[in-house]
Design a protein around this motif. Structure first.
Motif, PDB file in Angstrom:
ATOM      1  N   UNK A 158     -47.762 -15.515 -45.060  1.00  0.00           N
ATOM      2  CA  UNK A 158     -48.006 -14.126 -44.560  1.00  0.00           C
ATOM      3  C   UNK A 158     -49.483 -14.159 -43.745  1.00  0.00           C
ATOM      4  N   UNK A 159     -49.518 -13.394 -42.584  1.00  0.00           N
ATOM      5  CA  UNK A 159     -50.630 -13.621 -42.028  1.00  0.00           C
ATOM      6  C   UNK A 159     -50.919 -14.712 -41.223  1.00  0.00           C
ATOM      7  N   UNK A 160     -49.787 -15.422 -40.859  1.00  0.00           N
ATOM      8  CA  UNK A 160     -49.869 -16.561 -39.934  1.00  0.00           C
ATOM      9  C   UNK A 160     -49.127 -16.601 -39.019  1.00  0.00           C
ATOM     10  N   UNK A 161     -49.601 -17.061 -37.692  1.00  0.00           N
ATOM     11  CA  UNK A 161     -48.446 -17.092 -36.524  1.00  0.00           C
ATOM     12  C   UNK A 161     -48.510 -18.581 -36.092  1.00  0.00           C
ATOM     13  N   UNK A 185     -50.361 -24.591 -32.834  1.00  0.00           N
ATOM     14  CA  UNK A 185     -51.502 -23.998 -32.924  1.00  0.00           C
ATOM     15  C   UNK A 185     -50.911 -22.993 -34.164  1.00  0.00           C
ATOM     16  N   UNK A 186     -51.739 -23.085 -35.265  1.00  0.00           N
ATOM     17  CA  UNK A 186     -51.663 -22.275 -36.418  1.00  0.00           C
ATOM     18  C   UNK A 186     -52.560 -21.262 -36.573  1.00  0.00           C
ATOM     19  N   UNK A 187     -52.508 -20.062 -36.473  1.00  0.00           N
ATOM     20  CA  UNK A 187     -53.532 -18.763 -36.479  1.00  0.00           C
ATOM     21  C   UNK A 187     -53.121 -18.128 -37.652  1.00  0.00           C
ATOM     22  N   UNK A 188     -54.542 -17.833 -38.453  1.00  0.00           N
ATOM     23  CA  UNK A 188     -54.285 -17.211 -39.459  1.00  0.00           C
ATOM     24  C   UNK A 188     -54.973 -15.957 -39.531  1.00  0.00           C
ATOM     25  N   UNK A 189     -54.544 -14.921 -39.770  1.00  0.00           N
ATOM     26  CA  UNK A 189     -55.443 -13.604 -39.788  1.00  0.00           C
ATOM     27  C   UNK A 189     -56.524 -13.424 -40.806  1.00  0.00           C
TER      28      UNK A 189
END
Length: 66
Positions: A30-33, A58-62
């Motif tokens: 969760x919180x990952x794009x 690209x792994x982006x985390x909130x």
């Protein structure tokens, strides 16, 4: 096969998926794009989206803060 995850080269087995690439950086789902070669991959497709040689992930985390 070689893929780039968040700017760093990684060696992954042939047929590796987006989900496997995400697990290299975080256990959170969760919180990952995620984007592969500048295209967003929906969370429901992580397990079925195979990566290829030289893909850019690209792994982006909130991040929560204040």
């Amino acid at each position: 096969m070689k893929v780039t995850i968040n700017g760093t080269a990684h060696e992954l087995p042939d047929g590796a998926t987006v989900a496997q690439a995400v697990r290299i950086l975080t256990a959170n789902r969760s919180g990952v794009a995620v984007a592969v070669n500048d295209e967003v991959v929906s969370r429901g497709a992580w397990d079925s989206t195979a990566l290829a040689e030289d893909d850019r992930v690209e792994v982006l985390t909130a991040v929560q803060g204040g």
